[in-house]
Design a protein around this motif. Structure first.
Motif, PDB file in Angstrom:
ATOM      1  N   UNK A  28       0.814  -1.212   0.000  1.00 38.59           N
ATOM      2  CA  UNK A  28       0.000   0.000   0.000  1.00 38.59           C
ATOM      3  C   UNK A  28       0.851   1.266   0.000  1.00 38.59           C
ATOM      4  N   UNK A  29       1.921   1.276   0.778  1.00 44.59           N
ATOM      5  CA  UNK A  29       2.717   2.500   0.906  1.00 44.59           C
ATOM      6  C   UNK A  29       3.530   2.807  -0.347  1.00 44.59           C
ATOM      7  N   UNK A  30       3.613   1.861  -1.271  1.00 45.38           N
ATOM      8  CA  UNK A  30       4.367   2.072  -2.508  1.00 45.38           C
ATOM      9  C   UNK A  30       3.468   2.182  -3.741  1.00 45.38           C
ATOM     10  N   UNK A  31       2.165   2.257  -3.544  1.00 43.97           N
ATOM     11  CA  UNK A  31       1.251   2.251  -4.681  1.00 43.97           C
ATOM     12  C   UNK A  31       1.244   3.564  -5.455  1.00 43.97           C
ATOM     13  N   UNK A  32       1.670   4.647  -4.827  1.00 44.19           N
ATOM     14  CA  UNK A  32       1.659   5.939  -5.522  1.00 44.19           C
ATOM     15  C   UNK A  32       2.503   5.901  -6.788  1.00 44.19           C
ATOM     16  N   UNK A  33       3.626   5.201  -6.740  1.00 38.32           N
ATOM     17  CA  UNK A  33       4.483   5.111  -7.916  1.00 38.32           C
ATOM     18  C   UNK A  33       3.799   4.393  -9.066  1.00 38.32           C
ATOM     19  N   UNK A  34       3.057   3.337  -8.734  1.00 40.82           N
ATOM     20  CA  UNK A  34       2.338   2.599  -9.768  1.00 40.82           C
ATOM     21  C   UNK A  34       1.208   3.442 -10.345  1.00 40.82           C
ATOM     22  N   UNK A  35       0.492   4.145  -9.471  1.00 40.51           N
ATOM     23  CA  UNK A  35      -0.611   4.984  -9.932  1.00 40.51           C
ATOM     24  C   UNK A  35      -0.092   6.157 -10.756  1.00 40.51           C
ATOM     25  N   UNK A  36       1.113   6.654 -10.444  1.00 40.49           N
ATOM     26  CA  UNK A  36       1.709   7.733 -11.242  1.00 40.49           C
ATOM     27  C   UNK A  36       1.795   7.330 -12.708  1.00 40.49           C
ATOM     28  N   UNK A  43      -2.928   8.421 -18.750  1.00 41.37           N
ATOM     29  CA  UNK A  43      -4.226   9.078 -18.900  1.00 41.37           C
ATOM     30  C   UNK A  43      -4.042  10.500 -19.425  1.00 41.37           C
ATOM     31  N   UNK A  44      -3.080  11.226 -18.865  1.00 45.02           N
ATOM     32  CA  UNK A  44      -2.828  12.595 -19.308  1.00 45.02           C
ATOM     33  C   UNK A  44      -2.317  12.626 -20.741  1.00 45.02           C
ATOM     34  N   UNK A  45      -1.420  11.702 -21.075  1.00 39.44           N
ATOM     35  CA  UNK A  45      -0.876  11.661 -22.434  1.00 39.44           C
ATOM     36  C   UNK A  45      -1.973  11.374 -23.456  1.00 39.44           C
ATOM     37  N   UNK A  46      -2.895  10.468 -23.118  1.00 41.01           N
ATOM     38  CA  UNK A  46      -4.011  10.187 -24.026  1.00 41.01           C
ATOM     39  C   UNK A  46      -4.911  11.407 -24.181  1.00 41.01           C
ATOM     40  N   UNK A 101      -6.517  -0.653  -9.624  1.00 37.07           N
ATOM     41  CA  UNK A 101      -7.382   0.161 -10.481  1.00 37.07           C
ATOM     42  C   UNK A 101      -7.372   1.610 -10.022  1.00 37.07           C
ATOM     43  N   UNK A 102      -7.340   2.520 -11.001  1.00 37.62           N
ATOM     44  CA  UNK A 102      -7.413   3.944 -10.700  1.00 37.62           C
ATOM     45  C   UNK A 102      -8.259   4.624 -11.776  1.00 37.62           C
ATOM     46  N   UNK A 103      -9.245   5.400 -11.357  1.00 35.64           N
ATOM     47  CA  UNK A 103     -10.107   6.129 -12.286  1.00 35.64           C
ATOM     48  C   UNK A 103      -9.652   7.587 -12.340  1.00 35.64           C
ATOM     49  N   UNK A 104      -9.078   8.008 -13.464  1.00 40.61           N
ATOM     50  CA  UNK A 104      -8.554   9.374 -13.571  1.00 40.61           C
ATOM     51  C   UNK A 104      -9.671  10.420 -13.484  1.00 40.61           C
ATOM     52  N   UNK A 105      -9.281  11.605 -13.038  1.00 36.23           N
ATOM     53  CA  UNK A 105     -10.180  12.760 -13.034  1.00 36.23           C
ATOM     54  C   UNK A 105      -9.498  13.882 -13.812  1.00 36.23           C
ATOM     55  N   UNK A 106     -10.286  14.870 -14.227  1.00 39.20           N
ATOM     56  CA  UNK A 106      -9.749  15.935 -15.078  1.00 39.20           C
ATOM     57  C   UNK A 106      -8.572  16.650 -14.415  1.00 39.20           C
ATOM     58  N   UNK A 107      -8.637  16.790 -13.085  1.00 37.57           N
ATOM     59  CA  UNK A 107      -7.560  17.501 -12.374  1.00 37.57           C
ATOM     60  C   UNK A 107      -6.226  16.780 -12.491  1.00 37.57           C
ATOM     61  N   UNK A 153      -3.688  18.420 -15.131  1.00 39.46           N
ATOM     62  CA  UNK A 153      -2.921  19.598 -14.693  1.00 39.46           C
ATOM     63  C   UNK A 153      -1.918  19.247 -13.602  1.00 39.46           C
ATOM     64  N   UNK A 154      -2.318  18.411 -12.647  1.00 35.87           N
ATOM     65  CA  UNK A 154      -1.398  18.078 -11.554  1.00 35.87           C
ATOM     66  C   UNK A 154      -0.229  17.251 -12.076  1.00 35.87           C
ATOM     67  N   UNK A 155      -0.493  16.337 -13.021  1.00 36.57           N
ATOM     68  CA  UNK A 155       0.579  15.549 -13.621  1.00 36.57           C
ATOM     69  C   UNK A 155       1.532  16.458 -14.386  1.00 36.57           C
ATOM     70  N   UNK A 156       0.982  17.435 -15.110  1.00 34.86           N
ATOM     71  CA  UNK A 156       1.823  18.376 -15.851  1.00 34.86           C
ATOM     72  C   UNK A 156       2.731  19.148 -14.903  1.00 34.86           C
ATOM     73  N   UNK A 157       2.190  19.581 -13.770  1.00 36.20           N
ATOM     74  CA  UNK A 157       3.008  20.305 -12.800  1.00 36.20           C
ATOM     75  C   UNK A 157       4.123  19.427 -12.250  1.00 36.20           C
ATOM     76  N   UNK A 158       3.810  18.170 -11.967  1.00 32.92           N
ATOM     77  CA  UNK A 158       4.834  17.240 -11.471  1.00 32.92           C
ATOM     78  C   UNK A 158       5.950  17.071 -12.487  1.00 32.92           C
ATOM     79  N   UNK A 159       5.581  16.850 -13.747  1.00 32.59           N
ATOM     80  CA  UNK A 159       6.584  16.593 -14.780  1.00 32.59           C
ATOM     81  C   UNK A 159       7.396  17.847 -15.092  1.00 32.59           C
ATOM     82  N   UNK A 160       6.751  19.007 -15.086  1.00 32.66           N
ATOM     83  CA  UNK A 160       7.504  20.251 -15.290  1.00 32.66           C
ATOM     84  C   UNK A 160       8.518  20.447 -14.173  1.00 32.66           C
ATOM     85  N   UNK A 161       8.130  20.090 -12.945  1.00 30.05           N
ATOM     86  CA  UNK A 161       9.051  20.200 -11.815  1.00 30.05           C
ATOM     87  C   UNK A 161      10.227  19.248 -11.973  1.00 30.05           C
TER      88      UNK A 161
END
Length: 273
Positions: A162-170, A176-179, A202-208, A211-219
């Motif tokens: 559970x504590x490492x799932x963020x990397x997989x969801x990223x 999702x953002x690229x599509x 399983x992860x269901x993307x949302x519109x936000x 933008x949040x992914x773009x901010x992460x990648x720009x950083x």
């Protein structure tokens, strides 16, 4: 379709894990010893891709196991050197048996005769508002009758705690953002299928997410550019160092990195040109 350098989920993961690892792998392209685990992943992915070439009624486990051997033979024809990775016929058979188990596990998780993928091994290539290029290869895209998309990615390892799932969801947020940025459609669902332990994340993307992914990648890109300017890609030690192929070049383990590849730097900078 452009072929310039870009950030991908794996490149982003490498940099976050260890800037020096990123440099040696992406910029300097230091050769890495072949891995039987990676080779097994390539083989199983090939089987699951070509399984859907068959008519729905023939997408059985028996068909998939036959594909396992035919895909392996085809791989050896294209890369005969990989046969030398095995110390004995017994080791090779054990390795093939382990791949066979992963293929069997897939049929405990999905019924491919009921699926008609809209795309397999599809390349997505997009640009953020900042100009940063992002890209990746999605194992499978399913389209529902109402047009909704589901992104599916196969993993031959075990599912993360559970504590490492963020990397997989990223990774799934990335796809999702690229599509969305390249095709104007946000997937309704993303799934990571972990074949080793039979679990699905399983992860269901949302519109936000876009933008949040773009901010992460720009950083991340800003941090990479800073190091391109200074030439200082520092090592970041962790338990993952035990499996690193680059220890001999790592100052944390008494090594010395090679001179940074100028051509690799130029190539990487085109991710934002």
């Amino acid at each position: 379709m452009t072929t310039h350098a870009a950030l991908s989920p794996s490149r982003t993961k490498d940099f976050r894990q260890c800037p020096l690892l990123f440099r040696l792998r992406v910029i300097d392209r230091v050769p890495e010893a072949p891995s039987l685990e990676a080779l097994r992943g390539t083989l199983v992915h090939s089987v699951l891709e070509h399984l859907f070439d068959a008519p729905a009624r023939d997408r059985t486990e028996e068909t998939a196991q036959q594909l396992l051997h035919s895909c392996w033979q085809q791989h050896l024809e294209e890369r005969p050197v990989d046969a030398e990775l095995f110390e004995s016929d017994h080791q090779r058979q054990e390795w093939l048996d382990s791949a066979s188990v992963l293929v069997s596990n897939y049929f405990r998780m999905e019924t491919p005769s009921f699926l008609e993928p809209a795309a397999r091994e599809t390349f997505v290539n997009a640009r953020l508002k900042s100009g940063l290029a992002i890209r990746g290869i999605i194992d499978r895209v399913d389209r529902a009758a109402n047009g909704a998309l589901r992104v599916v990615d196969y993993k031959t390892g075990k599912s993360p705690a559970m504590r490492f799932q963020d990397g997989a969801i990223f990774q799934m947020r990335f796809y999702a953002a690229a599509l969305y940025l390249s095709r104007g459609t946000l997937p309704a669902r993303t799934q990571l299928i972990f074949l080793k332990d039979g679990r699905t994340l399983t992860y269901d993307p949302v519109a936000e997410d876009v933008d949040s992914l773009a901010q992460e990648l720009d950083s991340v890109w800003s941090a990479i550019e800073e190091r391109l300017d200074t030439g200082e890609f520092e090592p970041r030690t962790s338990r993952l160092c035990d499996w690193c192929h680059f220890k001999e070049f790592c100052p944390a383990f008494g090594g010395t990195p090679p001179q940074m590849n100028a051509e690799g730097v130029t190539h990487l900078r085109t991710a934002h040109s």
